[in-house]
Design an enzyme around this catalytic site. Structure first.
Site, short mmCIF file in Angstrom:
data_model
loop_
_atom_site.label_atom_id
_atom_site.label_comp_id
_atom_site.label_asym_id
_atom_site.label_seq_id
_atom_site.Cartn_x
_atom_site.Cartn_y
_atom_site.Cartn_z
N SER A 80 0.77 -1.21 0.00
CA SER A 80 0.00 0.00 0.00
C SER A 80 0.82 1.29 0.00
O SER A 80 0.27 2.37 -0.19
CB SER A 80 -0.92 0.02 1.23
OG SER A 80 -0.15 -0.05 2.39
N SER A 104 3.46 -4.16 2.59
CA SER A 104 3.15 -2.87 1.98
C SER A 104 4.34 -2.00 1.65
O SER A 104 4.18 -1.02 0.94
CB SER A 104 2.22 -2.08 2.90
OG SER A 104 0.98 -2.73 3.00
#
Lengths: 436, 562
Positions: A80, A104
């Site tokens: 992310s 992430s």
């Protein structure tokens, strides 16, 4: 939900960098609340991978016959922490911070051709890191080379009284030694990570990397992490449960977005949270609530904690058997186009893309993604090294050796930067940091 | 009445509620069927009430009540349980709120050492087993005064378990006999307090003050070993005294430092326990017993009318004197606790405590807590203090309770004792009856008394030396209370209250009075006991009350017989 929110304090990791004279250039885009593996679900829109505009990628695409708009098929960064990866990849900054709960930091690092480092859990303070899964989150470090990551880690690591889960030792800066002899090293290759979904290109790079170590004298052996196949569902249960808990504070009362409804407190809570959270976040909250229900708690949450222990023990056993570092892919393939990525929902994508990275978070180990080579499409592929808990320095030492061996090419963004072409005459070095 | 019917009921006297048969009238609240006549002010020792005329009809069932308590005591510490903001009563709203207390994202809890020590001290004082490892959990519910949407508490493994609290009830004739009852303590846990909300009806808004959010609480869970409001109130009172003696909490109910939730059910003896209700937030010592007794009576009434008891949360309406289903501030049915989710607190590692044997070598004393050390340094508990008083001064057990019951009274008493030669029993009587009586009448605290220990000591010395009579002493005391600055001796000489020392003169007066009232003397000779009192009264009149009545009586009797 945090629209207009300006935090009144600095995270420890930010403060420590500022205290060493770092200049904060800006804040980067991400998947909302760090939920996602594409950096496509943020309120500011999706993040575009700089490699979409690279000479290396464009040249390969010209060979293919199609007359579409050049920009419509841009690639995702992964996520992310895609915004941070893109910033570093595009030479915007020296380094960037991300977070890593299931991969992430490492995932976008691999897709953007940079170094993405996940420190051991407890080494770097989480004070100021908006939590996703408190028991797995760490701040991540994104840089263009391993030495830079070590520099940043040296500033960040060490006890923080504001975070009760940090180690007691104070940190101090360190220099990575340059390995010349890897003959004493034992590299483990987990066999469960050889999955059918793995692209043949990545598999081939993985294999070549293993051979490289072997040819240089290291011992390379196959190892087993038997509970690997359970890690995705286990992660899913624990992650959503913690999310449900961590998101409970977002009610619009003290800070952030608050809806207009003032009929009753309950109505206000409901509307604020519906407006302030996207589908992904809401989905995870509801799921987490389900697992935390009294009648489900033992069967799901407690069971998942037990499975987590088994997964962590897999790693302990492997490292106890003489392995120093594990070598695995970081992602299943190189970065895909956005239009293709969004064909599947966030949850499906996360489940797929986290497969090599998230067991590491469950075990709290350090791991780093290092770019190895360009794919046939001219896009970066990264490989992951996993180390023993709190042996971050040793891990980075091995990663640095590997980086030197593979000589990953610099991204060529001349076409976008015609005005600054003089800056980009340096082609050999992967980093613009000052070297001795 | 059979003792086993009511758990913990004393021998001899029976608590009338237990005897209420199904033919009883509907209750009028706690007043039904019994009176609880405590001493003036707050009852410190449960008085077993007299059985009023509630004869049980043949074949009717009796009721027994079961009361458990959850007591929340605010820890007396400088800062909050998990953050550095200060703990103060009545500070300006939202002036004692850290980022963590306001639940700003990214903030983390850091455990306050003093709060842990307070919990250990309290656990030891209550005979608990201290868990060397305890865990923190999140208890989730949505409410405006809970910023994080969860409270950090110790659900799974609290810091202390399996203790006991002893309290005393007076029984027997004139409530002279003191028996000790015990209530088991299930556990003591550390947890956060919530903020406060104020509902503004006029503007249809709720105002939130987070000063209290995150303050450390000790939750003390008492098992349902109590059977009526009076027992519960007494147990709470004793706990208050213990906490105050330890210094772990000021336990002042009026300031919200001690709050009580009661779990109440009724059943027929021998049958399984009934459905229980929870009466929350009993914040007044005065109404605690009343609220519990009301709820017991309400449940009995409901069941006798064929209704069911709902497992619900209720609160006590002080104005109406009854319990009502709990509504939130906006008047809606309170669903706060309908869906309670728990999860371990991932940001706090397990809390590890040590004793001298298990202390790791080279451990930093700042970083570890040694249970043995804390045990060694425990201050004197109220029960020990009382025992000492009884041993040292020979006072009665119930008086030892009374002395500890009023803030500052014990110190006052001890200061008087220091400066007087009068017998401790005399001092006790004066302090508990006369001095305390004056305070209560005027609604004063001990530290607001115009009479200091030295002054009272001086007065008692005059009495002890028989310079004045008992009646005169009381007059002096009244005067002392009214006008500051005068000493007892001054008042005595001003008002000519000295006892007659001249025995011969007194004998002459007696003789004269006897001569003047031959009829009364005749009555006396015939054995009429009231006659002598009349003569004493007459002598006293003549001597302007400056003669000791006991001495007068002696002289009269002597003269009579001669």
């Amino acid at each position: 939900m945090l629209k207009g929110y300006v935090p009144p304090y600095n995270a420890t990791v930010v403060q420590r960098l500022l205290d060493q004279g770092a200049v904060l250039m800006g804040k980067t885009n991400l998947d909302e609340f760090a939920m996602g593996s594409g950096s496509t679900d943020g309120v500011f829109g999706p993040v575009k991978n700089p490699w979409s505009y690279s000479k290396q990628y464009r040249e390969k695409r010209k060979q293919k016959p199609h007359g579409e708009n050049e920009d419509s098929n841009w690639l995702i960064t992964g996520g992310s922490s895609g915004g941070s990866a893109a910033a570093v990849s595009a030479f915007t900054c020296f380094a960037a911070l991300g977070s890593d709960t299931g991969g992430s930091t490492r995932n976008p690092a691999a897709h953007c051709g940079i170094v993405g480092f996940k420190p051991s859990y407890g080494l770097v303070s989480r004070h100021g890191l908006i939590p996703l899964v408190n028991s797995m989150d760490v701040p991540g470090i994104l840089t263009r080379c391993v030495d830079d990551a070590a520099t940043v880690l040296g500033v960040l690591a060490g006890h923080d009284p504001k975070d009760s889960t940090t180690i007691q030792d104070p940190g101090k800066p360190f220099m990575l030694s340059s390995l010349t002899d890897v003959s004493k090293l034992c590299i483990g290759i987990p066999k469960e990570y050889l999955v059918p979904e793995l692209s043949s290109e990545v598999r081939s790079f993985w294999s070549k990397a293993a051979n490289l170590f072997e040819s240089e004298g290291a011992k390379v052996i196959e190892v087993s992490l038997p509970h690997t196949s359970y890690s995705i569902v286990c992660y899913h249960v624990l992650c959503t449960s913690e999310v449900a808990s961590n998101m409970a504070r977002f009610d619009g009362l003290e800070y952030g977005h608050r809806c207009d409804i003032d009929v009753s407190t309950e109505a206000m809570y409901a509307a604020t949270r519906r407006e302030g959270f996207n589908d992904v976040v809401r989905g995870r909250i509801l799921t987490g609530n389900f697992f935390l229900l009294k009648e489900n708690y033992a069967n799901y949450f407690i069971k998942a904690q037990k499975v987590r222990r088994l997964i962590a023990n897999d790693f302990v056993n492997v490292f106890n058997s003489g392995v120093d570092v594990l070598l695995t892919p970081t992602t299943l393939s190189e970065a895909v186009p956005y239009l293709e990525f969004i064909k599947e929902d966030n949850r499906t994508r996360s489940a797929q893309d986290d497969i090599f990275t998230q067991a590491v978070n469950m075990a709290g180990l350090p791991a780093v993604s290092v770019p190895v080579a360009l794919s046939n499409q001219g896009l970066p592929v990264g490989l992951q090294f996993i180390g023993r808990a709190f042996c971050d320095q040793q891990l980075l030492t091995v990663a640095k050796w590997f980086e030197k061996q593979v000589q990953f090419p610099v991204i060529q963004l001349q076409e976008l930067m015609d005005d600054c072409s003089s800056v980009f005459e340096i082609e050999k070095l992967a980093s613009v940091s000052l070297k001795q | 009445m059979a003792a086993p019917m009511l758990r913990g009921c004393c021998l001899g006297r029976c608590w009338a509620l237990a005897c209420i048969d199904s033919g009883s009238r509907h209750g009028r609240g706690a007043a039904t069927g019994f009176t609880c006549s405590g001493k003036r002010g707050q009852s410190f020792v449960a008085q077993q009430p007299l059985l009023t005329a509630q004869k049980s009809r043949k074949g009717e069932h009796k009721w027994a009540a079961v009361v458990g308590l959850e007591i929340h005591a605010q820890i007396a510490s400088n800062s909050k349980l998990f953050s550095g903001s200060q703990v103060h009563f009545a500070a300006p709203p939202n002036s004692l709120v850290s980022f963590f207390d306001a639940s700003l994202p990214g903030t983390l809890p850091v455990l306050n050492r003093r709060c842990v020590e307070a919990a250990v001290m309290t656990g030891l004082a209550l005979n608990c087993h201290i868990n060397k490892k305890s865990l923190f959990d999140r208890k989730h519910y949505f409410y405006a005064d809970l910023p994080a949407g969860y409270q950090i508490t110790q659900q799974r493994l609290p810091i202390a378990v399996n203790g006991s609290l002893a309290y005393s009830v007076c029984v027997g004739k004139k409530w002279r006999q003191v028996i000790t009852k015990t209530v088991r303590i299930k556990q003591i846990q550390l947890e956060q307090d919530s903020g406060k909300s104020l509902h503004d009806e006029l503007r249809s808004q709720t105002l939130i003050n987070l000063n209290r959010a995150g303050v450390g609480l000790l939750e003390v869970v008492l098992e349902p070993d109590m059977s009526c409001g009076e027992e519960a109130a007494t147990a709470v009172r004793e706990l208050q005294l213990i906490l105050q003696a330890l210094g772990t909490s000021q336990a002042n109910m009026a300031e919200g430092q001690l709050r009580v939730d009661a779990n109440i059910s009724v059943h027929h003896p021998g049958e399984p326990l009934g459905v229980r209700t929870e009466v929350k937030n009993l914040n007044s010592a005065r109404f605690l017993a009343r609220a519990i007794d009301y709820e017991i009576q309400r449940q009995i009434n409901e069941l006798e009318n064929g209704c069911e008891i709902l497992n619900e949360t209720r609160s006590f309406d002080y104005k109406l004197g009854c319990t009502v289903p709990m509504r939130d501030k906006e008047g809606k049915q309170d669903y706060r606790w309908l869906l309670l989710l728990f999860m371990p607190e991932p940001n706090l590692p397990p809390l590890l405590l040590y004793d001298t044997a298990s202390l790791p070598a080279g451990a930093d004393p700042q970083q570890v807590i040694n249970i043995d050390r804390i045990r060694e340094q425990l201050p004197e508990l109220p029960s020990e203090t009382r025992e000492k008083l009884i041993q040292q001064y020979g006072i009665l057990p119930e008086h030892s309770f009374a002395l500890l019951n009023e803030v500052g009274l014990l110190e006052f008493f001890q200061n008087v004792i220091k400066e007087t030669r009068a017998e401790p029993k005399k001092v006790t009587s004066w302090v508990l009856n006369i001095f305390l009586g004056f305070l209560k009448q005027r609604n004063l605290a001990v530290n607001e008394s115009p009479v200091t220990p030295s002054v009272l000591a001086e007065l008692l010395n005059l009495l002890d030396r028989k310079v004045i009579s008992s009646a005169a002493a009381k007059q002096v005391f009244e005067e002392l209370w009214r006008s500051k600055g005068k000493t007892p001796s001054q008042i005595v000489s001003e008002r000519k209250l000295e006892l007659m020392q001249d025995e011969e003169a007194l004998e002459r007066v007696c003789h004269t009075v006897m001569e003047g009232h031959p009829q009364v003397v005749m009555d006396m000779k015939r054995g009429n006991p009231r006659a002598i009192n009349k003569l004493i009264g007459l002598v006293r009149k003549v001597t302007h009350n400056r003669a000791d009545p006991t001495v007068i009586k002696e002289i009269l009797e002597k003269q009579l017989s001669s």
